[in-house]
Write an enzyme that holds these catalytic residues in place. Structure first.
Site, PDB file in Angstrom:
ATOM      1  N   ARG A  70       0.791  -1.047   0.049  1.00  0.00           N
ATOM      2  CA  ARG A  70       0.104  -0.032  -0.053  1.00  0.00           C
ATOM      3  C   ARG A  70       0.987   1.210   0.138  1.00  0.00           C
ATOM      4  O   ARG A  70       1.789   1.538   0.791  1.00  0.00           O
ATOM      5  CB  ARG A  70      -0.822   0.030   1.234  1.00  0.00           C
ATOM      6  CG  ARG A  70      -1.902   1.167   1.334  1.00  0.00           C
ATOM      7  CD  ARG A  70      -2.731   0.968   2.547  1.00  0.00           C
ATOM      8  NE  ARG A  70      -3.850  -0.471   2.438  1.00  0.00           N
ATOM      9  CZ  ARG A  70      -3.965  -0.799   3.564  1.00  0.00           C
ATOM     10  NH1 ARG A  70      -3.691  -0.523   4.573  1.00  0.00           N
ATOM     11  NH2 ARG A  70      -4.518  -2.156   3.790  1.00  0.00           N
ATOM     12  N   ARG A 179      -2.463   0.783  17.979  1.00  0.00           N
ATOM     13  CA  ARG A 179      -3.244   0.155  16.983  1.00  0.00           C
ATOM     14  C   ARG A 179      -3.127   1.058  15.597  1.00  0.00           C
ATOM     15  O   ARG A 179      -2.354   2.152  15.880  1.00  0.00           O
ATOM     16  CB  ARG A 179      -4.576  -0.202  17.242  1.00  0.00           C
ATOM     17  CG  ARG A 179      -5.228  -1.171  16.718  1.00  0.00           C
ATOM     18  CD  ARG A 179      -4.899  -2.504  16.787  1.00  0.00           C
ATOM     19  NE  ARG A 179      -5.776  -3.433  16.264  1.00  0.00           N
ATOM     20  CZ  ARG A 179      -5.751  -3.942  14.956  1.00  0.00           C
ATOM     21  NH1 ARG A 179      -4.980  -3.298  14.074  1.00  0.00           N
ATOM     22  NH2 ARG A 179      -6.769  -4.900  14.729  1.00  0.00           N
ATOM     23  N   LYS A 180      -3.730   0.621  14.510  1.00  0.00           N
ATOM     24  CA  LYS A 180      -3.567   1.775  13.623  1.00  0.00           C
ATOM     25  C   LYS A 180      -4.318   2.874  13.796  1.00  0.00           C
ATOM     26  O   LYS A 180      -5.251   3.015  14.976  1.00  0.00           O
ATOM     27  CB  LYS A 180      -4.451   0.886  12.063  1.00  0.00           C
ATOM     28  CG  LYS A 180      -6.076   0.651  12.617  1.00  0.00           C
ATOM     29  CD  LYS A 180      -6.716   0.049  11.594  1.00  0.00           C
ATOM     30  CE  LYS A 180      -6.643  -1.303  11.305  1.00  0.00           C
ATOM     31  NZ  LYS A 180      -7.621  -1.910  10.423  1.00  0.00           N
ATOM     32  N   GLY A 435     -15.699  -8.670   2.169  1.00  0.00           N
ATOM     33  CA  GLY A 435     -16.034 -10.262   2.518  1.00  0.00           C
ATOM     34  C   GLY A 435     -15.769 -10.723   3.788  1.00  0.00           C
ATOM     35  O   GLY A 435     -15.468 -11.830   4.065  1.00  0.00           O
ATOM     36  N   CYS A 440     -13.139  -3.375   5.356  1.00  0.00           N
ATOM     37  CA  CYS A 440     -12.366  -2.422   4.401  1.00  0.00           C
ATOM     38  C   CYS A 440     -13.030  -1.975   3.188  1.00  0.00           C
ATOM     39  O   CYS A 440     -12.713  -0.854   2.928  1.00  0.00           O
ATOM     40  CB  CYS A 440     -11.237  -3.419   3.911  1.00  0.00           C
ATOM     41  SG  CYS A 440     -10.113  -4.037   5.097  1.00  0.00           S
ATOM     42  N   GLY A 441     -14.196  -2.577   2.916  1.00  0.00           N
ATOM     43  CA  GLY A 441     -14.962  -1.806   1.969  1.00  0.00           C
ATOM     44  C   GLY A 441     -16.136  -0.800   2.724  1.00  0.00           C
ATOM     45  O   GLY A 441     -16.967  -0.544   1.897  1.00  0.00           O
TER      46      GLY A 441
END
Lengths: 542, 73
Positions: A70, A179-180, A435, A440-441
């Protein structure tokens, strides 16, 4: 500047935290040349996760040694040279797969470890980086994709985003966060950076200071999706543009030093914010920054969903920016090269990426717009996409992701195209497909969210299926969508959606949005309709 | 190895099941086995849904509180 890791003596911190204390995530950059020289087998399995700090994930199956990379694109702004460099990396190493992400970044797939040093060099030569694009660190900073050219922005945020992004790049004082950590900085009045789903969001605002109305920012803290979604909450502060960097550092320091490190699934800033609330968070922030102005007047008007399709006048007289649809965010390397050349020929070479997985070509003279639009590539990458393909978002799915349960990207594209052939609406309906529950979507903010599950029925078959959520938005502070009962075979999903949306079409009011429609008819009514569709099709799994 | 989070529908009841397995297929097979172990005979299952998987490592787990599957009232 060294700092004290206040959590170092806590015996309860999780294993990832213990590992990060021994070796900072960014140190992986020092090891990559050795691994590149000695091949994938030379990388100890326990080091695989550290690659995230370099923006690298192992694709599924991990043992095959292919990486996803990424690349950060702060505020989504790419120069001609940067677009060309990205396209060539994609062509030379990434099997021509070029993905625009929902946070304005670029993703490559199929990379091998021996290729990484050359890719790093190529990125660095044009001022790009994958550092911190993944991992427990400040991620790509989202911004207004039309910063600097937006006729309605309060002011140009390009340099502010750049300054904050560069401060956190390769900064070992902030590379060990719990974390992120996702930030957005935007003065776009249509909330184009999705403020409410970022850990920290700077949003446009005005404040009367010394009898003068000053443009600046409000702050929202603690948003984030994944399996436990939260909407960011506003703090009672007003930030002047020149304070953004210091305030960003203060908030990041609070997250670093007070964020939770014992349970990894409770580590994101949203959990700290949920515990503290806005008042305590503000109090702590002021300890770092000193006095800040209280809130002013919010300048956010509405939420555009991150969509900029079509030709729009810039704030600069005589120039236009043009928003294009990239179906589910995926381009071929040759398309990217062609787009770069077109951007150079008609504009200044810049291309902007958008969190709706689309792109913008800015700085096109009004008189050249018509000519630009005649270029053959714009038959597929269009300014006027059909409604469903133009408002579809998908995560990566099972093709590359280790955690996905079902295929998504290609399926979303096929479903959207099928809907576009069969139904026309007077309003867009945003459909997001994911999914797994990790979002993420951005399933939760969609008008219709489709979340994949794998299931086995009485007939003992294992099938891919989807659950349907309705009614997400980021308007008025935001609302996550809600699940309807039933699971639907992936193969019948297009027909289910077609019938569902046909009912919407036949019973909606003129120009009524999907969100307003749900508000009017109620979830219960939609459930009855969905149950009826399932009965008609006899395809529902449960 | 992954940790899998399932929901099983059994006699109009939703039962959460967590399985450790290497593949999705193996995880589904192990759900049957775990159900048989628990109920002492193979129960008549209406549906087994896999909702989530996570890599097995310390600190990874699931909270099984709300049910994903919505059943008829």
């Amino acid at each position: 500047m060294a700092y004290e890791k206040t959590w170092a003596e806590n015996s309860k911190i999780n294993k990832t935290e213990q590992k990060k204390l021994v070796k900072d995530g960014l140190k992986i950059f020092e090891d990559i040349p050795h691994y590149a020289k000695n091949g994938f087998s030379s990388i100890p399995k326990e080091e695989w996760d550290s690659f995230k700090w370099a923006g690298l994930y192992l694709q599924r199956p991990k043992e095959d040694g292919y990486f996803m990379m990424r690349v950060n694109v702060p505020s989504g702004i790419l120069s001609y040279e940067q677009v060309k460099a990205l396209a060539h990396i994609c062509k030379d190493y990434g099997r021509n797969v070029f993905d625009i992400t929902t946070r304005q970044a670029i993703q490559f797939h199929w990379l091998t470890i021996d290729q990484i040093p050359d890719i790093f060099n190529r990125l660095e030569s044009v001022g790009l980086s994958s550092a911190g694009a993944c991992g427990d660190i400040t991620r790509n900073i989202m911004g207004n994709p039309i910063a600097g050219i937006d006729p309605h922005e309060l002011f140009d945020t390009t340099e502010i985003v750049k300054e904050v992004y560069e401060f956190f790049q390769h900064n070992e004082d902030f590379s060990n966060l719990p974390r992120k950590y996702k930030m957005s900085i935007s003065s776009n009045v249509n909330n184009s950076a999705h403020a409410e789903i970022n850990c920290v969001a700077f949003t446009p605002a005005y404040k009367v200071i010394d009898e003068k109305e000053v443009p600046g920012f409000h702050i929202k803290i603690g948003g984030g999706l994944s399996s436990r979604p939260f909407l960011a909450q506003p703090l009672d502060v007003f930030i002047e543009p020149e304070q953004v960097k210091d305030v960003s550092i203060a908030i990041t320091t609070i997250f670093r030093d007070y964020g939770y490190r014992e349970k990894r699934h409770l580590a994101r800033l949203k959990f700290l914010m949920a515990d503290w609330g806005p008042d305590k968070f503000k109090e702590k922030l002021l300890e770092y920054t000193g006095p800040l102005h209280s809130k002013g007047k919010d300048a956010l008007k509405t939420w555009n969903g991150g969509y900029f399709y079509g030709v729009h006048p810039q704030k600069q007289e005589g120039l236009s920016y043009i928003g294009f649809n990239v179906p589910v965010g995926r381009l071929h390397a040759d398309e990217v090269l062609e787009l770069a050349n077109i951007a150079k020929k008609y504009g200044n070479g810049e291309i902007r990426t958008v969190n709706s997985q689309n792109l913008i070509i800015p700085n096109v003279k009004h008189e050249n717009v018509e000519l630009l639009l005649k270029e053959s590539i714009f038959k597929r990458i269009t300014t006027q996409p059909l409604s469903f393909i133009g408002h579809s978002v998908s995560c990566t799915g099972i093709e590359y992701c280790n955690l996905a349960l079902v295929e998504t990207k290609e399926r979303m594209r096929r479903i959207a195209e099928n809907l576009d052939q069969k139904i026309t609406l007077d309003v867009p309906v945003r459909i997001h497909m994911v999914g797994c529950p990790n979002s993420c979507g951005q399933r939760q903010i969609a008008d219709i969210g489709l979340q994949g599950v794998l299931l086995k029925t009485k007939e003992k078959k294992m099938v891919q299926a989807f659950e349907i959520y309705v009614g997400g938005t980021l308007d008025d502070g935001g609302k996550f969508n809600e699940k309807l009962k039933g699971k639907f075979h992936a193969d019948s999903l297009d027909e289910v959606l077609l019938r569902f949306l046909t009912i919407f079409k036949e019973t909606k009011l003129p120009s009524e949005s999907f969100f307003d429609y749900i508000d009017r008819v109620g979830l219960e009514h939609l459930q009855i309709e969905l149950d009826r569709i399932a009965e008609e099709l006899e395809e529902k799994v449960s | 190895m992954y940790l899998y989070r399932f929901e099983v529908i059994l006699k109009s009841e939703v039962i959460p099941v967590v399985i450790a397995a290497s593949t999705d297929e193996q995880a589904f097979q192990l759900v049957d086995i775990e159900l048989e172990k628990y109920f002492l005979k193979q129960p008549e299952v209406d549906e087994i849904s896999l909702y989530e998987k996570k890599r097995i490592r310390t600190g990874n787990g699931f909270v099984l509180y709300e049910r994903e599957t919505i059943l008829n009232p």
